[in-house]
Scaffold this motif. Structure first.
Motif, PDB file in Angstrom:
ATOM      1  N   UNK A  33      -2.919  71.935   5.542  1.00 39.72           N
ATOM      2  CA  UNK A  33      -2.666  72.512   4.222  1.00 39.72           C
ATOM      3  C   UNK A  33      -2.555  71.401   3.184  1.00 39.72           C
ATOM      4  N   UNK A  34      -3.112  71.649   2.012  1.00 40.12           N
ATOM      5  CA  UNK A  34      -3.043  70.702   0.903  1.00 40.12           C
ATOM      6  C   UNK A  34      -2.076  71.270  -0.127  1.00 40.12           C
ATOM      7  N   UNK A  35      -1.086  70.451  -0.511  1.00 36.07           N
ATOM      8  CA  UNK A  35      -0.061  70.902  -1.443  1.00 36.07           C
ATOM      9  C   UNK A  35      -0.285  70.419  -2.866  1.00 36.07           C
ATOM     10  N   UNK A  36      -1.030  69.319  -3.023  1.00 33.31           N
ATOM     11  CA  UNK A  36      -1.308  68.831  -4.365  1.00 33.31           C
ATOM     12  C   UNK A  36      -2.449  67.833  -4.314  1.00 33.31           C
ATOM     13  N   UNK A  37      -3.163  67.727  -5.414  1.00 34.89           N
ATOM     14  CA  UNK A  37      -4.212  66.735  -5.619  1.00 34.89           C
ATOM     15  C   UNK A  37      -3.989  66.178  -7.014  1.00 34.89           C
ATOM     16  N   UNK A  38      -3.928  64.850  -7.104  1.00 33.67           N
ATOM     17  CA  UNK A  38      -3.730  64.199  -8.396  1.00 33.67           C
ATOM     18  C   UNK A  38      -4.795  63.126  -8.562  1.00 33.67           C
ATOM     19  N   UNK A  39      -5.265  62.906  -9.784  1.00 27.79           N
ATOM     20  CA  UNK A  39      -6.200  61.800  -9.976  1.00 27.79           C
ATOM     21  C   UNK A  39      -5.465  60.479  -9.798  1.00 27.79           C
ATOM     22  N   UNK A  40      -6.143  59.511  -9.171  1.00 22.86           N
ATOM     23  CA  UNK A  40      -5.539  58.180  -9.073  1.00 22.86           C
ATOM     24  C   UNK A  40      -5.749  57.479 -10.409  1.00 22.86           C
ATOM     25  N   UNK A  41      -4.665  57.050 -11.010  1.00 21.54           N
ATOM     26  CA  UNK A  41      -4.696  56.308 -12.268  1.00 21.54           C
ATOM     27  C   UNK A  41      -4.051  54.954 -12.022  1.00 21.54           C
ATOM     28  N   UNK A  42      -4.753  53.891 -12.393  1.00 23.78           N
ATOM     29  CA  UNK A  42      -4.233  52.547 -12.127  1.00 23.78           C
ATOM     30  C   UNK A  42      -2.887  52.307 -12.798  1.00 23.78           C
ATOM     31  N   UNK A  43      -2.595  53.045 -13.828  1.00 27.24           N
ATOM     32  CA  UNK A  43      -1.297  52.903 -14.493  1.00 27.24           C
ATOM     33  C   UNK A  43      -0.122  53.279 -13.606  1.00 27.24           C
ATOM     34  N   UNK A  44      -0.405  54.003 -12.505  1.00 21.09           N
ATOM     35  CA  UNK A  44       0.652  54.365 -11.565  1.00 21.09           C
ATOM     36  C   UNK A  44       0.722  53.399 -10.381  1.00 21.09           C
ATOM     37  N   UNK A  45      -0.193  52.418 -10.323  1.00 19.49           N
ATOM     38  CA  UNK A  45      -0.128  51.407  -9.268  1.00 19.49           C
ATOM     39  C   UNK A  45       1.166  50.604  -9.426  1.00 19.49           C
ATOM     40  N   UNK A  46       1.607  49.944  -8.365  1.00 20.57           N
ATOM     41  CA  UNK A  46       2.840  49.157  -8.464  1.00 20.57           C
ATOM     42  C   UNK A  46       2.731  48.084  -9.545  1.00 20.57           C
ATOM     43  N   UNK A  47       3.842  47.847 -10.205  1.00 23.07           N
ATOM     44  CA  UNK A  47       3.934  46.788 -11.197  1.00 23.07           C
ATOM     45  C   UNK A  47       4.596  45.600 -10.535  1.00 23.07           C
ATOM     46  N   UNK A  48       4.042  44.431 -10.718  1.00 22.07           N
ATOM     47  CA  UNK A  48       4.601  43.229 -10.103  1.00 22.07           C
ATOM     48  C   UNK A  48       4.079  43.015  -8.697  1.00 22.07           C
ATOM     49  N   UNK A  49       4.637  42.001  -8.061  1.00 19.59           N
ATOM     50  CA  UNK A  49       4.211  41.639  -6.703  1.00 19.59           C
ATOM     51  C   UNK A  49       4.616  42.716  -5.702  1.00 19.59           C
ATOM     52  N   UNK A  50       3.773  42.926  -4.708  1.00 22.90           N
ATOM     53  CA  UNK A  50       4.048  43.883  -3.640  1.00 22.90           C
ATOM     54  C   UNK A  50       4.479  43.111  -2.404  1.00 22.90           C
ATOM     55  N   UNK A  51       5.535  43.579  -1.764  1.00 26.33           N
ATOM     56  CA  UNK A  51       6.075  42.933  -0.567  1.00 26.33           C
ATOM     57  C   UNK A  51       6.016  43.927   0.583  1.00 26.33           C
ATOM     58  N   UNK A  52       5.597  43.439   1.765  1.00 28.73           N
ATOM     59  CA  UNK A  52       5.599  44.270   2.960  1.00 28.73           C
ATOM     60  C   UNK A  52       5.706  43.358   4.175  1.00 28.73           C
ATOM     61  N   UNK A  53       6.277  43.861   5.259  1.00 28.25           N
ATOM     62  CA  UNK A  53       6.428  43.036   6.462  1.00 28.25           C
ATOM     63  C   UNK A  53       5.102  42.847   7.188  1.00 28.25           C
ATOM     64  N   UNK A  54       5.051  41.843   8.038  1.00 31.05           N
ATOM     65  CA  UNK A  54       3.833  41.529   8.791  1.00 31.05           C
ATOM     66  C   UNK A  54       3.351  42.707   9.630  1.00 31.05           C
ATOM     67  N   UNK A  55       4.287  43.432  10.289  1.00 38.02           N
ATOM     68  CA  UNK A  55       3.871  44.541  11.148  1.00 38.02           C
ATOM     69  C   UNK A  55       3.140  45.612  10.336  1.00 38.02           C
TER      70      UNK A  55
END
Length: 151
Positions: free
Chosen positions: A120-142
């Motif tokens: 089931x699909x509950x929502x579809x939204x256009x991807x807008x770069x303005x909603x991308x993360x602001x600043x550096x992105x951090x994530x663990x190696x795994x």
């Protein structure tokens, strides 16, 4: 709050395999009982959409409310379900940004949607770069390792 599906995934994969999703093409058939005929008008101007869908085949008894090793891999750390993107989440919701290949009325053609046929699909939204993360992105190696073959 009650959430009504606005459509259903058609085609693509029948089984929720872990990797290789970027080669998968599928459609979302939007429900005309929920949406008007022009609900997707203008969506084709976007290259990508964000899809919110349900892990409908996941047994509610398999839902994780605490911590686990992602994909059961003991060599990865045991982390809380909210620190990973696995399916056995309390509300069994998936969210994916995928390529929009085309729009035909209430049918969306997609590539890279990691939902199986019948989801089931509950929502579809256009991807807008303005909603991308602001600043550096951090994530663990795994997390980088788990995604190496995902797409």
């Amino acid at each position: 709050m009650r959430i009504t599906p606005i459509g259903t995934v058609q085609g693509g994969r029948a089984e929720p395999l872990d990797d290789g999703w970027d080669a998968v093409e599928a459609e979302i058939a939007l429900d005309p009982a929920v949406l008007g005929p022009d609900a997707a008008r203008g969506l084709d101007a976007f290259s990508h959409v964000v899809v919110v869908f349900g892990f409908h085949r996941l047994d509610p008894e398999a839902v994780e409310r605490n911590a686990r090793h992602p994909r059961g891999r003991q060599d990865w750390p045991r982390v809380g379900i909210l620190a990973q993107r696995g399916a056995p989440r309390p509300n069994r919701l998936g969210v994916t940004t995928c390529a929009l290949l085309g729009v035909d009325g209430l049918v969306l053609r997609l590539r890279g949607l990691d939902a199986v046929a019948g989801s089931p699909v509950f929502d579809v939204k256009p991807h807008m770069t303005g909603f991308d993360p602001r600043g550096a992105v951090r994530e663990p190696d795994w997390a980088r390792e788990i995604m190496a073959g995902y797409w």
